[in-house]
Design an enzyme around this catalytic site. Sequence first.
Site, mmCIF file in Angstrom:
data_model
loop_
_atom_site.group_PDB
_atom_site.id
_atom_site.type_symbol
_atom_site.label_atom_id
_atom_site.label_comp_id
_atom_site.label_asym_id
_atom_site.label_seq_id
_atom_site.Cartn_x
_atom_site.Cartn_y
_atom_site.Cartn_z
ATOM 1 N N GLY A 99 -5.037 7.849 5.404
ATOM 2 C CA GLY A 99 -4.159 8.814 6.058
ATOM 3 C C GLY A 99 -2.922 9.108 5.230
ATOM 4 O O GLY A 99 -2.442 10.250 5.175
ATOM 5 N N ARG A 154 2.894 5.979 -3.247
ATOM 6 C CA ARG A 154 4.024 6.815 -3.681
ATOM 7 C C ARG A 154 4.255 6.683 -5.174
ATOM 8 O O ARG A 154 4.647 7.650 -5.841
ATOM 9 C CB ARG A 154 5.271 6.438 -2.878
ATOM 10 C CG ARG A 154 5.188 6.924 -1.414
ATOM 11 C CD ARG A 154 6.086 6.121 -0.514
ATOM 12 N NE ARG A 154 6.178 6.657 0.842
ATOM 13 C CZ ARG A 154 5.299 6.429 1.828
ATOM 14 N NH1 ARG A 154 4.242 5.675 1.600
ATOM 15 N NH2 ARG A 154 5.480 6.957 3.034
ATOM 16 N N ASP A 196 2.188 -0.976 11.771
ATOM 17 C CA ASP A 196 0.880 -1.433 11.282
ATOM 18 C C ASP A 196 0.593 -2.887 11.622
ATOM 19 O O ASP A 196 -0.497 -3.387 11.340
ATOM 20 C CB ASP A 196 0.806 -1.253 9.758
ATOM 21 C CG ASP A 196 0.733 0.210 9.370
ATOM 22 O OD1 ASP A 196 0.338 1.041 10.225
ATOM 23 O OD2 ASP A 196 1.069 0.543 8.220
ATOM 24 N N LYS A 220 0.838 -1.209 0.000
ATOM 25 C CA LYS A 220 0.000 0.000 0.000
ATOM 26 C C LYS A 220 0.872 1.257 0.000
ATOM 27 O O LYS A 220 0.641 2.174 -0.797
ATOM 28 C CB LYS A 220 -0.915 -0.033 1.221
ATOM 29 C CG LYS A 220 -1.866 1.133 1.338
ATOM 30 C CD LYS A 220 -3.099 0.742 2.128
ATOM 31 C CE LYS A 220 -2.893 0.714 3.615
ATOM 32 N NZ LYS A 220 -2.761 2.051 4.227
ATOM 33 N N SER A 221 1.863 1.297 0.879
ATOM 34 C CA SER A 221 2.707 2.503 0.969
ATOM 35 C C SER A 221 3.422 2.769 -0.349
ATOM 36 O O SER A 221 3.493 3.916 -0.816
ATOM 37 C CB SER A 221 3.764 2.328 2.066
ATOM 38 O OG SER A 221 3.165 2.308 3.327
ATOM 39 N N ARG A 254 -6.131 1.505 18.064
ATOM 40 C CA ARG A 254 -5.814 0.064 17.990
ATOM 41 C C ARG A 254 -5.449 -0.548 19.337
ATOM 42 O O ARG A 254 -5.465 -1.766 19.468
ATOM 43 C CB ARG A 254 -4.715 -0.182 16.949
ATOM 44 C CG ARG A 254 -5.250 -0.016 15.547
ATOM 45 C CD ARG A 254 -4.254 -0.352 14.471
ATOM 46 N NE ARG A 254 -4.908 -0.252 13.172
ATOM 47 C CZ ARG A 254 -4.266 -0.049 12.017
ATOM 48 N NH1 ARG A 254 -2.953 0.075 12.011
ATOM 49 N NH2 ARG A 254 -4.940 0.018 10.892
ATOM 50 N N ARG A 312 -8.688 11.935 12.446
ATOM 51 C CA ARG A 312 -7.250 11.695 12.673
ATOM 52 C C ARG A 312 -6.453 13.014 12.687
ATOM 53 O O ARG A 312 -6.834 13.982 12.026
ATOM 54 C CB ARG A 312 -6.726 10.716 11.624
ATOM 55 C CG ARG A 312 -7.411 9.359 11.788
ATOM 56 C CD ARG A 312 -6.930 8.334 10.817
ATOM 57 N NE ARG A 312 -5.540 7.995 11.032
ATOM 58 C CZ ARG A 312 -4.841 7.212 10.224
ATOM 59 N NH1 ARG A 312 -5.417 6.693 9.140
ATOM 60 N NH2 ARG A 312 -3.588 6.937 10.477
ATOM 61 N N LYS A 348 -4.471 5.566 14.739
ATOM 62 C CA LYS A 348 -4.518 4.911 13.431
ATOM 63 C C LYS A 348 -5.980 4.877 12.951
ATOM 64 O O LYS A 348 -6.802 5.635 13.446
ATOM 65 C CB LYS A 348 -3.900 3.508 13.523
ATOM 66 C CG LYS A 348 -2.408 3.543 13.842
ATOM 67 C CD LYS A 348 -1.639 4.227 12.711
ATOM 68 C CE LYS A 348 -0.180 4.340 13.000
ATOM 69 N NZ LYS A 348 0.548 5.129 12.008
HETATM 70 C C1 S3P Z 1 2.623 4.937 6.277
HETATM 71 C C2 S3P Z 1 3.205 5.305 7.452
HETATM 72 C C3 S3P Z 1 2.739 4.860 8.776
HETATM 73 C C4 S3P Z 1 1.754 3.704 8.669
HETATM 74 C C5 S3P Z 1 0.758 3.903 7.564
HETATM 75 C C6 S3P Z 1 1.457 4.035 6.232
HETATM 76 C C7 S3P Z 1 3.178 5.439 5.012
HETATM 77 O O1 S3P Z 1 2.087 5.944 9.413
HETATM 78 O O2 S3P Z 1 1.082 3.508 9.881
HETATM 79 O O3 S3P Z 1 -0.162 2.824 7.501
HETATM 80 O O4 S3P Z 1 2.835 4.880 3.944
HETATM 81 O O5 S3P Z 1 3.963 6.380 5.061
HETATM 82 P P1 S3P Z 1 2.894 6.992 10.323
HETATM 83 O O6 S3P Z 1 3.829 7.714 9.464
HETATM 84 O O7 S3P Z 1 1.851 7.922 10.879
HETATM 85 O O8 S3P Z 1 3.543 6.174 11.389
#
Ligand code: S3P
Length: 440
Positions: free
Chosen positions: A94, A27, A315, A22-23, A346, A122, A342
């Site tokens: 987020g 990007r 996560d 996902k991350s 959680r 959030r 989150k």
């Molecule tokens: C993420 C960073 C994390 C993670 C989120 C994805 C990202 O959050 O919990 O699910 O893709 O940069 P934080 O940067 O708030 O820790």
Amino acid sequence: MRRFHLQPGAALRGRVSVPGDKSVSHRAIMLSAIASGRSRITGFLESADCLATLHAFEAMGVTFVRDGEALEVDGVGRDGLHAPDGPLDLGNSGTSMRLMSGLMAGQRFDSRLVGDASLSRRPMARVIEPLTRMGARIEGQEGGRAPLIIQGGQPLKGIDYTPPVASAQIKSCVLLAGLYADGVTRVTEPGVSRDHTERMLSAFGVIIEREARTLSIVGGQALQAADVAVPADLSSAAFFIVGATIAESSAIVLPGVGINPTRRGVLDILKRMGADIRLHDERIQAGEPVADIEVRSASLKGVDIGGDEVELAIDEFPAIFIAAACAEGTTRLTGAAELRVKESDRIAVMADGLSRLGVDVNVADDGLTIVGNATGPAFGGARIESHDDHRIAMAFAMAALRASAPIEIDDCDFVDTSFPGFVALAAEAGLQIRASEVSE
Ligand code: S3P
């Protein structure tokens, strides 16, 4: 409302191909959109969260074309985005909101970033504050929440910034704004956080330097199109890794999973607990380390978790808590207050579900303590509330493997935000799961 129904017992076996990270997918969309030329993304995660990012850039004039397994992106260049017709709806995501607020702060046009009920609760002050220092004009709602109204055409200047918490989202937001700022933007990380943004910026031709915990980026740099091969998501794999560990007679292989050192805390924590996890064919794929992960059932023991380790597994704690409940002795997590902000709180939500399943759990402000049960069933049966949090739903689904009675989980629609196809894949691996639609 989607409800998961799980029968107790069974084992996980075979090859389990979890979808893209996902991350990295977020990007890949963002950077390819503002690069010059055509980028090709393979393994893109078509989940609700990543599609929210994609649709936002489509609304700003970027064209995405599917070509078989690949997604082709015609980048518009760093300054080529157009004003969208309406608000950019980022749903539950987020990552989209925090990273895009950095990008939007550098545009010539105004934008309004909105999200669903969970995202609107959030904290966004953590990005509003550094961006404002850079010269951005952002208006949030009371308490620094979304919707965010971002005024375009504001000249940004580079800043030296140390975020109050270790967070890849805050770091990435400031670095992306730094692309549009005059001078150098420096971010000093208070703790290690995932470095996908830095790796991918380099792949798109941006010079970004690291010295110890400080990253520097010079504003005004252009991005060149690149090909991105998205690894399978370790955060999605984590549910299966825990499932195969706690269920007797299990043996699975998860191919091509990202094992970035700033992300792989879950593997190290579970190994420390005694898990039988082996990495095969470790390789680099488009700048990200990946491996095939083999997992076999194992007996676990409780451990203490805290410090830098927390962000590296941020996560994966819902899944780790399920493992802890099946371990001999006590697992103690500290320094993890971030878990409270989150997709749900959680700490509270997991503690509630674990208690309903008969697990001995104690809550602290910044973590919790779980007393595990290593022999026989670790969980009873119950109906659990997932509080619209995808990872809560998937973690409790795995608890069924060591339960004495059926488990039902409510509000599972949000599983699609990160893991479309979870139920089918889990059932194929051996979990006795089905989903039903129930009226609320
Ligand atoms: C993420 C960073 C994390 C993670 C989120 C994805 C990202 O959050 O919990 O699910 O893709 O940069 P934080 O940067 O708030 O820790």
